[in-house]
Scaffold this motif. Structure first.
Motif, PDB file in Angstrom:
ATOM      1  N   CYS A 177       0.890  -1.177  -0.266  1.00  0.00           N
ATOM      2  CA  CYS A 177      -0.142   0.079  -0.021  1.00  0.00           C
ATOM      3  C   CYS A 177       0.904   1.371  -0.317  1.00  0.00           C
ATOM      4  O   CYS A 177       1.228   1.009   0.774  1.00  0.00           O
ATOM      5  CB  CYS A 177      -0.599   0.084   0.950  1.00  0.00           C
ATOM      6  SG  CYS A 177      -2.169   1.310   1.050  1.00  0.00           S
ATOM      7  N   VAL A 178       0.415   2.222  -1.191  1.00  0.00           N
ATOM      8  CA  VAL A 178       1.224   3.576  -0.939  1.00  0.00           C
ATOM      9  C   VAL A 178       0.978   4.806  -0.473  1.00  0.00           C
ATOM     10  O   VAL A 178       1.347   5.396  -0.757  1.00  0.00           O
ATOM     11  CB  VAL A 178       2.369   3.496  -2.436  1.00  0.00           C
ATOM     12  CG1 VAL A 178       3.296   2.747  -2.988  1.00  0.00           C
ATOM     13  CG2 VAL A 178       0.732   3.828  -3.652  1.00  0.00           C
ATOM     14  N   ASN A 179      -0.701   4.540   0.200  1.00  0.00           N
ATOM     15  CA  ASN A 179      -1.534   5.417   0.441  1.00  0.00           C
ATOM     16  C   ASN A 179      -1.698   6.309  -0.293  1.00  0.00           C
ATOM     17  O   ASN A 179      -1.864   7.057  -0.293  1.00  0.00           O
ATOM     18  CB  ASN A 179      -0.916   6.381   1.715  1.00  0.00           C
ATOM     19  CG  ASN A 179      -1.124   5.805   3.028  1.00  0.00           C
ATOM     20  OD1 ASN A 179      -0.481   5.959   4.456  1.00  0.00           O
ATOM     21  ND2 ASN A 179      -0.882   3.858   2.923  1.00  0.00           N
ATOM     22  N   CYS A 180      -2.356   5.985  -1.611  1.00  0.00           N
ATOM     23  CA  CYS A 180      -2.544   6.969  -3.074  1.00  0.00           C
ATOM     24  C   CYS A 180      -3.427   6.999  -2.837  1.00  0.00           C
ATOM     25  O   CYS A 180      -4.357   7.956  -3.317  1.00  0.00           O
ATOM     26  CB  CYS A 180      -2.466   5.894  -4.122  1.00  0.00           C
ATOM     27  SG  CYS A 180      -3.541   4.579  -4.050  1.00  0.00           S
ATOM     28  N   THR A 181      -4.262   7.015  -1.660  1.00  0.00           N
ATOM     29  CA  THR A 181      -6.603   6.947  -1.438  1.00  0.00           C
ATOM     30  C   THR A 181      -7.070   6.935  -2.165  1.00  0.00           C
ATOM     31  O   THR A 181      -7.990   7.844  -2.062  1.00  0.00           O
ATOM     32  CB  THR A 181      -6.192   8.591  -1.050  1.00  0.00           C
ATOM     33  OG1 THR A 181      -5.761   9.412  -2.323  1.00  0.00           O
ATOM     34  CG2 THR A 181      -5.494   9.591  -0.254  1.00  0.00           C
ATOM     35  N   ALA A 182      -6.439   6.019  -3.414  1.00  0.00           N
ATOM     36  CA  ALA A 182      -7.272   5.913  -4.151  1.00  0.00           C
ATOM     37  C   ALA A 182      -8.747   5.340  -3.821  1.00  0.00           C
ATOM     38  O   ALA A 182     -10.195   5.255  -3.911  1.00  0.00           O
ATOM     39  CB  ALA A 182      -6.944   4.816  -5.476  1.00  0.00           C
ATOM     40  N   CYS A 183      -8.363   4.183  -3.015  1.00  0.00           N
ATOM     41  CA  CYS A 183      -9.585   3.253  -2.502  1.00  0.00           C
ATOM     42  C   CYS A 183     -10.802   3.631  -1.054  1.00  0.00           C
ATOM     43  O   CYS A 183     -12.134   3.563  -1.043  1.00  0.00           O
ATOM     44  CB  CYS A 183      -9.181   1.748  -1.610  1.00  0.00           C
ATOM     45  SG  CYS A 183      -7.863   2.329  -0.147  1.00  0.00           S
ATOM     46  N   ILE A 184     -10.022   4.906  -1.052  1.00  0.00           N
ATOM     47  CA  ILE A 184     -10.839   5.809   0.198  1.00  0.00           C
ATOM     48  C   ILE A 184     -11.844   6.508  -0.421  1.00  0.00           C
ATOM     49  O   ILE A 184     -13.410   7.016  -0.084  1.00  0.00           O
ATOM     50  CB  ILE A 184     -10.229   7.117   1.116  1.00  0.00           C
ATOM     51  CG1 ILE A 184      -8.705   6.446   1.857  1.00  0.00           C
ATOM     52  CG2 ILE A 184     -11.161   8.011   1.267  1.00  0.00           C
ATOM     53  CD1 ILE A 184      -8.161   7.816   2.729  1.00  0.00           C
ATOM     54  N   ASP A 185     -11.826   7.034  -2.170  1.00  0.00           N
ATOM     55  CA  ASP A 185     -12.219   7.629  -2.532  1.00  0.00           C
ATOM     56  C   ASP A 185     -13.689   7.153  -3.510  1.00  0.00           C
ATOM     57  O   ASP A 185     -14.856   6.387  -2.736  1.00  0.00           O
ATOM     58  CB  ASP A 185     -11.449   8.741  -3.716  1.00  0.00           C
ATOM     59  CG  ASP A 185     -10.929   9.704  -3.537  1.00  0.00           C
ATOM     60  OD1 ASP A 185     -11.722   9.958  -2.936  1.00  0.00           O
ATOM     61  OD2 ASP A 185     -10.015   9.995  -4.154  1.00  0.00           O
ATOM     62  N   ALA A 186     -13.154   5.560  -3.600  1.00  0.00           N
ATOM     63  CA  ALA A 186     -14.000   4.710  -4.316  1.00  0.00           C
ATOM     64  C   ALA A 186     -15.101   4.336  -3.149  1.00  0.00           C
ATOM     65  O   ALA A 186     -16.110   4.609  -3.397  1.00  0.00           O
ATOM     66  CB  ALA A 186     -13.136   3.346  -5.203  1.00  0.00           C
ATOM     67  N   CYS A 187     -14.534   3.920  -1.425  1.00  0.00           N
ATOM     68  CA  CYS A 187     -15.302   3.384  -0.860  1.00  0.00           C
ATOM     69  C   CYS A 187     -16.629   4.880  -0.411  1.00  0.00           C
ATOM     70  O   CYS A 187     -17.944   4.540  -0.723  1.00  0.00           O
ATOM     71  CB  CYS A 187     -14.986   2.451   0.246  1.00  0.00           C
ATOM     72  SG  CYS A 187     -16.167   2.096   1.912  1.00  0.00           S
ATOM     73  N   ASP A 188     -16.053   5.642  -0.429  1.00  0.00           N
ATOM     74  CA  ASP A 188     -16.741   7.085  -0.371  1.00  0.00           C
ATOM     75  C   ASP A 188     -18.163   6.772  -0.489  1.00  0.00           C
ATOM     76  O   ASP A 188     -19.045   6.893  -0.845  1.00  0.00           O
ATOM     77  CB  ASP A 188     -16.362   8.800  -0.015  1.00  0.00           C
ATOM     78  CG  ASP A 188     -15.393   8.834   1.141  1.00  0.00           C
ATOM     79  OD1 ASP A 188     -15.314   7.686   2.415  1.00  0.00           O
ATOM     80  OD2 ASP A 188     -14.429   9.558   1.087  1.00  0.00           O
ATOM     81  N   HIS A 189     -17.910   7.047  -2.253  1.00  0.00           N
ATOM     82  CA  HIS A 189     -18.476   7.413  -2.922  1.00  0.00           C
ATOM     83  C   HIS A 189     -19.752   5.922  -2.867  1.00  0.00           C
ATOM     84  O   HIS A 189     -21.388   5.836  -3.618  1.00  0.00           O
ATOM     85  CB  HIS A 189     -17.670   6.843  -4.755  1.00  0.00           C
ATOM     86  CG  HIS A 189     -18.716   7.238  -6.266  1.00  0.00           C
ATOM     87  ND1 HIS A 189     -19.749   8.231  -6.053  1.00  0.00           N
ATOM     88  CD2 HIS A 189     -19.026   5.964  -6.122  1.00  0.00           C
ATOM     89  CE1 HIS A 189     -20.341   8.176  -7.179  1.00  0.00           C
ATOM     90  NE2 HIS A 189     -20.106   7.470  -7.151  1.00  0.00           N
ATOM     91  N   ILE A 190     -19.317   4.799  -2.916  1.00  0.00           N
ATOM     92  CA  ILE A 190     -19.892   4.014  -2.284  1.00  0.00           C
ATOM     93  C   ILE A 190     -21.052   3.631  -1.390  1.00  0.00           C
ATOM     94  O   ILE A 190     -22.059   4.022  -1.512  1.00  0.00           O
ATOM     95  CB  ILE A 190     -19.920   2.626  -2.650  1.00  0.00           C
ATOM     96  CG1 ILE A 190     -18.740   1.530  -3.738  1.00  0.00           C
ATOM     97  CG2 ILE A 190     -20.112   1.155  -2.211  1.00  0.00           C
ATOM     98  CD1 ILE A 190     -20.176   1.623  -4.446  1.00  0.00           C
ATOM     99  N   MET A 191     -20.931   3.990  -0.478  1.00  0.00           N
ATOM    100  CA  MET A 191     -20.927   4.873   0.915  1.00  0.00           C
ATOM    101  C   MET A 191     -22.495   5.761   0.366  1.00  0.00           C
ATOM    102  O   MET A 191     -22.967   6.027   1.315  1.00  0.00           O
ATOM    103  CB  MET A 191     -20.310   5.335   2.082  1.00  0.00           C
ATOM    104  CG  MET A 191     -18.844   4.619   2.775  1.00  0.00           C
ATOM    105  SD  MET A 191     -19.808   3.089   3.622  1.00  0.00           S
ATOM    106  CE  MET A 191     -19.769   1.356   2.485  1.00  0.00           C
ATOM    107  N   GLU A 192     -21.995   7.145  -0.259  1.00  0.00           N
ATOM    108  CA  GLU A 192     -23.162   7.629  -0.721  1.00  0.00           C
ATOM    109  C   GLU A 192     -23.925   7.669  -1.127  1.00  0.00           C
ATOM    110  O   GLU A 192     -25.186   7.391  -1.195  1.00  0.00           O
ATOM    111  CB  GLU A 192     -21.620   8.678  -0.886  1.00  0.00           C
ATOM    112  CG  GLU A 192     -22.109  10.384  -1.005  1.00  0.00           C
ATOM    113  CD  GLU A 192     -21.169  11.084  -2.125  1.00  0.00           C
ATOM    114  OE1 GLU A 192     -21.093  10.421  -3.326  1.00  0.00           O
ATOM    115  OE2 GLU A 192     -21.159  12.196  -1.577  1.00  0.00           O
TER     116      GLU A 192
END
Ligand code: SF4
Ligand code: SF4
Length: 471
Positions: free
Chosen positions: A292-307
């Motif tokens: 994991c390079v802490n690129c934050t792509a998974c944060i964005d993807a999951c936030d989108h789903i949670m929304e």
């Protein structure tokens, strides 16, 4: 949550047969991706302009390893300043280590040139030419036809041109932008060795960005390898909130009109969006992993789903293990305090040394193997070599030496007053003659002043040999 099923002792991009699993990450979208784009524009500008910017006539950043000349923020470092360069590097390493202990691999995700070029330049070109994840998978599987040949040739050509540009900028950092421009105007064939280096650099960058990609971070990067020892339970990393995501009964696909709370299911709807966007091919739900390079792509993807499913954002977010498991807030740990103290001391030493650094460095050494010479009138003579380094971008003229501690004379072998050109070295031989009556011992310490006209610009010390019996 790590369990026996998802535990692995191999890297995520190697399959069971030991072959490379090619990653086709989905194009990220979201808040963090937008921020990262802007940060990358600033850093790319900085990276491309730094070798061409000048401060007081000095290249802003230069790392001329072959000639051991370095410019950092417009301050030239000479081989004689090597100690300063080493302290700057140690300070930099401790700074990054301190940052990592506190904020995980924030450097990798937001600032590392490898991530910036890979994710913000080459990957975006790939999305533009090949399309998003699905289209890329289809294209890679399909037989070679006109469309595939066209797309591949276009992509590889654009990749090659950008690699060539990066190699030129890299060379400007290494040999200096002035010299690079000079070589370009002379015609590259006039400088074959530099041209060969340029071709090799281009090939390396092309190989890294077209093929090796995330393997650099996973296998080759020493900083990446250090993560295991730098991170602890208090380090802030991109993390999956397994308490919230799994609850009592674990993750489960989303079903309309189902009360997950009541049924005991976690907030993770097992949609795999966080896995599909990951450029290193891991599932962040298995915990912090070396890839994991802490690129934050998974944060964005999951936030989108949670929304979309009407649940609070932040199931994957910047958080520490303690933050998730114990709901603990960030604390300034003993390790952080230790690193900060060392960093403050080193920065202090470095700043002090930079301010005390002279524009001209003088080294006067006795000629090896030479004793003293007795001359008429009780005069003792010693011979020395001198080296003067002008660290400024202006010529220092009318330079001469004067004895400050003893009465006596200094005579240069070839000339009297001379000049030291900008960023150049002047060297030669000189004699010092002192009447023996003025000496206090057989190894007197002399103080020599280096003058430019009437102005004292540097002082230095030498030992003066005299016969013992004369004392
Ligand atoms: S796990 Fe998330 S933060 Fe880490 S590399 Fe993959 S997408 Fe980026
Ligand atoms: S994106 Fe979020 S909801 Fe979907 S699988 Fe990943 S963690 Fe679960």
């Amino acid at each position: 949550m790590a369990n026996d099923e998802n535990f692995r002792d191999s890297i995520g991009t190697v399959n069971e047969e030991g072959k490379r699993s090619w990653i086709f990450p989905k194009k990220p979208e979201g808040r963090y991706y937008e921020y990262r784009k802007w940060v990358s524009y600033v850093l790319l500008l900085f990276l491309f302009l730094s070798p061409f910017l000048k401060v007081n006539g000095h290249q802003f950043l230069m790392f001329n390893v072959l000639e051991r000349r370095f410019n950092i923020f417009g301050l030239p470092f000479w081989p004689q300043d090597f100690h300063l360069f080493v302290i700057s590097m140690i300070t930099g390493v401790i700074f990054v280590a301190l940052f990592t202990v506190a904020y995980g691999r924030i450097f990798c995700g937001w600032m590392c040139p490898q991530t910036i070029f890979m994710e913000m330049v080459f990957r975006r070109i790939e999305y533009w030419i090949d399309g998003d994840r699905g289209a890329q998978i289809r294209l890679s599987k399909q037989a070679w036809n006109a469309n595939k040949i066209w797309k591949r040739s276009l992509k590889w050509t654009v990749f090659f041109v950008i690699s060539f540009l990066i190699a030129n900028v890299f060379l400007a950092y290494l040999i200096g932008s002035d010299r690079l421009m000079q070589y370009v105007t002379d015609g590259p064939l006039q400088h074959m060795s530099t041209l060969i280096s340029l071709v090799i650099f281009t090939a390396v960058f092309y190989f890294v960005f077209a093929w090796f990609r995330e393997q650099v971070c996973i296998i080759a990067c020493p900083y990446g390898r250090m993560q295991g020892v730098l991170l602890d339970n208090k380090s802030i990393v991109v993390a999956y909130d397994y308490k919230r995501g799994e609850k009592e009964k674990g993750r489960k696909k989303f079903r309309k009109n189902e009360d997950r709370q009541d049924l005991g299911y976690g907030d993770c709807i097992d949609c795999f969006q966080c896995v599909h966007v990951c450029p290193t091919g891991i599932d962040i739900r298995n915990g912090t992993q070396l890839e994991c390079v802490n690129c934050t792509a998974c944060i964005d993807a999951c936030d989108h789903i949670m929304e979309k499913v009407n649940l609070p954002k932040g199931l994957i977010r910047y958080a520490s293990e303690d933050n998730i498991s114990k709901k603990a807030t960030f604390k300034f740990s003993a390790r952080l305090k230790g690193y900060t103290a060392v960093l403050v001391v080193l920065t202090g030493i470095l700043t002090g040394m930079l301010f005390l650094r002279n524009d001209l460095e003088a080294n006067i050494l006795r000629l090896p193997g030479q004793l003293y010479e007795r001359k008429e009138g009780n005069i003792i003579s010693n011979v020395y070599t001198y080296k003067l380094v002008n660290k400024t971008s202006a010529t220092i003229s009318n330079v001469h030496f004067e004895l400050m501690s003893h009465p006596g004379t200094i005579t240069l072998v070839t000339h009297s007053n001379f000049e030291v050109p900008a960023e150049e070295l002047a060297e030669g031989t000189l004699f010092i003659e002192i009447n023996n009556a003025a000496l206090n011992g057989d190894k007197d310490k002399l103080i020599i002043g280096v003058y430019s006209g009437d102005k004292l610009i540097e002082t230095t010390n030498v030992r003066f040999l005299a016969p013992r019996s004369y004392n």
